[in-house]
Design an enzyme around this catalytic site. Structure first.
Site, PDB file in Angstrom:
ATOM      1  N   LYS A  70      24.129 -47.705  27.217  1.00 42.82           N
ATOM      2  CA  LYS A  70      24.786 -48.549  26.214  1.00 42.82           C
ATOM      3  C   LYS A  70      23.769 -49.131  25.244  1.00 42.82           C
ATOM      4  CE  LYS A  70      28.641 -49.960  29.203  1.00 42.82           C
ATOM      5  NZ  LYS A  70      29.272 -51.107  29.916  1.00 42.82           N
TER       6      LYS A  70
ATOM      7  N   GLU B 252      30.007 -45.556  40.620  1.00 46.06           N
ATOM      8  CA  GLU B 252      29.389 -46.661  39.903  1.00 46.06           C
ATOM      9  C   GLU B 252      28.866 -47.717  40.870  1.00 46.06           C
ATOM     10  OE1 GLU B 252      30.592 -48.331  35.835  1.00 46.06           O
ATOM     11  OE2 GLU B 252      31.566 -49.701  37.247  1.00 46.06           O
TER      12      GLU B 252
ATOM     13  N   HIS C  49      45.698 -24.190  43.114  1.00 48.05           N
ATOM     14  CA  HIS C  49      45.559 -23.051  42.202  1.00 48.05           C
ATOM     15  C   HIS C  49      44.313 -23.172  41.339  1.00 48.05           C
ATOM     16  CE1 HIS C  49      49.525 -21.742  43.417  1.00 48.05           C
ATOM     17  NE2 HIS C  49      49.993 -22.946  43.173  1.00 48.05           N
TER      18      HIS C  49
END
Length: 237
Positions: free
Chosen positions: A203, A56, A87
């Site tokens: 937004k 960001e 893994h």
């Protein structure tokens, strides 16, 4: 850590060096992603925090002067804790074809009474780092037919951050280390790490989508999004 960053010469300045390592790995060695690998369950949220901090802050393509950056800026940050990552994705790190850099973060003193378990955890952390560094020659051991498959190239760009113990003070220092690293990189790249206009656009568009989902007009939306809104409205009507 703040005082260290402000008053220590570059060659021993931990946040500045970490930032410069990242620039070297990304801009000169072509590492497009950066893995954060904490070997302590209490730091399981660190990769997510650093995703927000780095991507960001420095995920920008325009410099402070308004000109487009001529280099890549922040890498894609990701990761996972302890041996779970071994893994899941460490195989790609050791023998895959993608360029990357990585930070191991370990704590010397355990936060519990299981000393042997913690010793194994540290052994795995340092062992994975050693394998990424040194690798293994194709004919080092094993059947000749498997030699090409067992070859591990090594020479991967990693840094290990080792805390004596995980305390409120050391955790604060760790976070400040990375915050000042990000500031260092922003200064070198010449970008502003304190805005997020791309996220703001999403937004703003969400307001239009919200009204459309509630039955309002979707005329201001792009065709793909308008089509998705129509599908949602069809499913919920």
């Amino acid at each position: 850590m703040d005082r260290h960053f402000r008053g220590t010469r570059l060659k021993r300045n931990a946040p500045a060096l970490l930032g410069l390592f990242g620039i070297w790995n990304s801009n000169f060695l072509g590492a497009g992603t950066h893995a954060v690998l904490p070997y302590d369950r209490r730091l399981a949220g660190l990769p997510g925090y650093l995703q927000q901090l780095e991507m960001e802050s420095n995920g920008k393509s325009v410099r402070i002067d308004g000109e487009r950056s001529q280099t890549h800026t922040a890498p894609v940050v990701w990761g996972g804790e302890e041996t779970n990552g071994q893994h899941a994705f460490h195989q790609l790190l050791h023998q895959g074809t993608r360029s990357f850099s990585a930070d191991f973060v370990a704590v010397a003193e355990p936060g519990h009474d299981l000393a042997e378990r913690h010793r194994w955890l540290l052994a795995n952390c340092l062992g994975q780092g050693s394998a990424l560094l040194a690798g293994r020659e194709a004919g080092a051991d094993g059947p000749e037919a498997l030699a090409p498959h067992r070859f591990v190239p090594g020479n991967r760009a990693t840094t290990t951050v080792l805390l004596d113990a995980l305390t409120p003070a050391s955790l604060g220092a760790l976070l400040a280390l990375y915050e000042h690293k990000v500031y260092t990189q922003a200064a070198v790249w010449g970008i502003n790490p304190f805005d997020q206009w791309g996220v703001e656009l999403g937004k703003q568009l969400a307001n239009e989508v919200f009204r459309a989902l509630a039955g309002g007009p979707a005329a201001g939306l792009d065709p793909a999004t308008a089509g998705l809104v129509a599908e949602v409205r069809k499913s919920t009507s």
